[in-house]
Design a protein around this motif. Sequence first.
Motif, short mmCIF file in Angstrom:
data_model
loop_
_atom_site.label_atom_id
_atom_site.label_comp_id
_atom_site.label_asym_id
_atom_site.label_seq_id
_atom_site.Cartn_x
_atom_site.Cartn_y
_atom_site.Cartn_z
N VAL A 42 0.64 -1.24 -0.11
CA VAL A 42 0.03 -0.01 -0.13
C VAL A 42 1.01 1.20 0.09
O VAL A 42 1.71 1.31 0.86
N ARG A 43 0.88 2.00 -1.12
CA ARG A 43 1.72 3.42 -1.04
C ARG A 43 0.45 4.34 -0.82
O ARG A 43 -0.34 4.56 -1.58
N ILE A 44 0.96 5.35 -0.02
CA ILE A 44 0.10 6.50 0.38
C ILE A 44 0.83 7.70 0.17
O ILE A 44 1.86 7.75 0.52
N GLU A 45 0.15 8.67 -0.73
CA GLU A 45 0.69 9.81 -0.78
C GLU A 45 -0.34 10.93 -0.32
O GLU A 45 -1.28 11.06 -0.74
N VAL B 26 -3.16 0.27 -3.78
CA VAL B 26 -2.87 -0.88 -3.35
C VAL B 26 -2.73 -1.78 -4.38
O VAL B 26 -3.39 -2.04 -5.33
N THR B 27 -1.36 -2.46 -4.21
CA THR B 27 -0.95 -3.44 -5.18
C THR B 27 -1.18 -4.87 -4.29
O THR B 27 -0.81 -5.01 -3.36
N VAL B 28 -1.89 -5.76 -5.11
CA VAL B 28 -2.24 -7.16 -4.40
C VAL B 28 -1.57 -8.09 -4.94
O VAL B 28 -1.44 -8.16 -6.27
N GLU C 163 4.43 3.72 3.24
CA GLU C 163 4.27 2.42 2.62
C GLU C 163 3.58 1.65 3.82
O GLU C 163 4.09 1.68 5.05
N THR C 164 2.73 0.65 3.69
CA THR C 164 2.39 -0.25 4.58
C THR C 164 1.82 -1.43 3.79
O THR C 164 1.67 -1.49 2.71
N LEU D 262 6.13 6.67 7.04
CA LEU D 262 6.15 7.94 6.36
C LEU D 262 7.50 8.53 6.21
O LEU D 262 8.17 8.62 6.95
N THR D 263 7.93 9.00 4.94
CA THR D 263 8.92 9.97 4.83
C THR D 263 8.22 11.09 4.09
O THR D 263 7.09 11.32 3.35
#
Length: 138
Positions: free
Chosen positions: A7-10, A109-111, A45-46, A35-36
């Motif tokens: 999971v990439r969060i921006e 979300v990449t599965v 990312e999680t 978080l960066t």
Amino acid sequence: MIYSVDVRIEAPVRDTEVTDRVGDAVENLFPGVELTHEPGKLVGETHELERFSERLHEQTILDTARREFAKRRDDEGFSFALKKQAAFKGVVNFSVGKPDELGDIEVHVTVRDPSVEELIDYIAPPTEDGRPIDPEDR
């Protein structure tokens, strides 16, 4: 269910915002996210969607979530956008239409396992009369 996702969060950080508060908004829905800070945004990312799924159930917005996931779904996964202000309060509010002036939290979300459809069914199961349908009853 055991699943494998990236999971990439921006989340954009405007000059008028406090970076830590934007980070808190993301962490309220995705605890444990790493978080960066990048120029103008936080990137996280999680591999965990349990808390997010719990909020969807608690807020009884499973059908809304499924519609939003379907809009930006492909064979690899799905994406959606969330309102920052609601997330700061621990509330899931999907961003639809015109983006918020402070910018939306974008989630990709990449599965890897199971299938995209099975993961969506797990996070936001289909409903009947607003209640989740037991997979064994389908």
